[in-house]
Design an enzyme around this catalytic site. Sequence first.
Site, PDB file in Angstrom:
ATOM      1  NE  ARG A  22      -4.116  -1.739   2.280  1.00 33.03           N
ATOM      2  CZ  ARG A  22      -4.245  -3.054   2.313  1.00 33.03           C
ATOM      3  NH1 ARG A  22      -3.178  -3.816   2.482  1.00 33.03           N
ATOM      4  NH2 ARG A  22      -5.435  -3.614   2.164  1.00 33.03           N
ATOM      5  CB  SER A 150     -20.132 -13.609  11.727  1.00 33.21           C
ATOM      6  OG  SER A 150     -19.495 -12.613  10.966  1.00 33.21           O
ATOM      7  CB  SER A 202     -17.569  -1.140   2.092  1.00 37.83           C
ATOM      8  OG  SER A 202     -16.572  -2.056   2.500  1.00 37.83           O
ATOM      9  CG  HIS A 230     -19.953   1.326   3.780  1.00 42.17           C
ATOM     10  ND1 HIS A 230     -18.977   2.141   3.243  1.00 42.17           N
ATOM     11  CD2 HIS A 230     -19.290   0.398   4.517  1.00 42.17           C
ATOM     12  CE1 HIS A 230     -17.781   1.721   3.621  1.00 42.17           C
ATOM     13  NE2 HIS A 230     -17.943   0.666   4.399  1.00 42.17           N
ATOM     14  CB  THR A 258     -19.223   5.344  10.608  1.00 44.54           C
ATOM     15  OG1 THR A 258     -18.020   6.099  10.745  1.00 44.54           O
ATOM     16  CG2 THR A 258     -19.749   5.511   9.195  1.00 44.54           C
ATOM     17  CE  LYS A 261     -16.777   3.913   5.704  1.00 43.27           C
ATOM     18  NZ  LYS A 261     -16.129   3.892   7.027  1.00 43.27           N
ATOM     19  CB  THR A 291      -9.442  10.585  25.247  1.00 41.06           C
ATOM     20  OG1 THR A 291      -8.380  10.300  26.163  1.00 41.06           O
ATOM     21  CG2 THR A 291      -9.780  12.064  25.334  1.00 41.06           C
ATOM     22  CB  THR A 376      -9.108  -4.739   1.076  1.00 41.58           C
ATOM     23  OG1 THR A 376      -8.051  -4.120   1.821  1.00 41.58           O
ATOM     24  CG2 THR A 376     -10.392  -3.962   1.304  1.00 41.58           C
TER      25      THR A 376
END
Length: 417
Positions: A22, A150, A202, A230, A258, A261, A291, A376
């Site tokens: 990458r 799952s 995704s 997503h 999230t 996005k 935190t 990925t």
Amino acid sequence: MFQYDQCLTKHLDSLKDEGNYRVFLDLERIVGQYPRAYNFGDYTSVDGKCPRNNLDPMGDITVWCSNDYLGMGQNRDVLDAMKDAIERLGAGAGGTRNISGNHHLIVELEKELADLHEKEAALVFTSGYVANEATLSTLSKLLPNCVVISDELNHASMIQGILHGKAEKRIFKHNDLEDLERVLKEIDPSRPKILAFESVYSMDGDICPIHEICDLAEKYNAFTYLDEVHAVGMYGGRGGGIADREGIMDRIDIIQGTLAKAYGVIGGYISGKRNAIDAIRSFASGFIFTTTLPPAVAAGALTSVKHLKQSDDERQMQQRRANELKELLTEAGIPFIHSETHIVPVLVKDPVLCKEVSDRLLREYDMYIQPINYPTVPKGTERLRITPGPLHTTEMLKELVSALSSIWTEIKLPRAA
């Protein structure tokens, strides 16, 4: 003596040999010019720098692979809310939620997210990854003799959460209802079961059969955990995701999302019944010992969520651009996965050639699309994952497909029928 550096170099060299190493671009997005950005990095080298003189106010490149799906990361109201929070409250949160970091804006954000999903409560984490890992691992430990079921293509954060929970794990074939029911039938009916799946996947852009999965969960008394990262902001009358669009948020025990996005900021969250959320708040180390998100981030997220509850313009334009791109790719014979979502995966199916296409787009056409390779996606399915947004223009789409078509011809990639 063990040679640590040589060992690590060997692993890195193997990635490079496979074409899976990458390389990150050094990017600088430009307020008011999205999806244009400056490219300060030499994409052929991690350490390289491209000197910039007389910067073009419009930017050097067009970004086609951002997860800021609706451009909310540059929305003026979001930016103003963040700047106001910094001026009033300072930079950081000052601690964990338990130790002085439970600032008012994070509390207001959680109320807004609970309302978004029509749930009793919500809990904000530092990222969607942490939300998945902390919640699934904690639930697995709290439910005695639990088994987690799952989908085989669930995100790495969900997989890690399941592994860390150390409960029995069962995998069902991707979006395969028959295989899911087979797995459910094999489990003692008295055992607690967590059924974990995503709404929008995704990498392929496909959507789960959410109604049918909920039917099976109710039939076999499984606790449902839905990842909507997503989809939140993108689908539904108020941006609550696929479950919102389908009108079945009440059938999902925990909805995870999230803020990084469609909402354009950073952070993750879960929403559900008050007791379930309180249990995660009270037992999840990934929440307790981290935190709190800074007030400015919470302010930006809060403004973005409120905006997309009221405005459908961004969603409609984004879908229009995605459909335009799919039509243009079809006309040009560029192979891609025909999903019904905003994600458009263009298939190259070779890691070296995938990077070559990406490099040529950047070098010759000033277009940035990061190559997506193993791990990925599975080997042999390497791709360019394109996410057109409402601020891309029709002309930009035509230029992108023209560039792809030229490269396809030059390096002799196969066309779609």
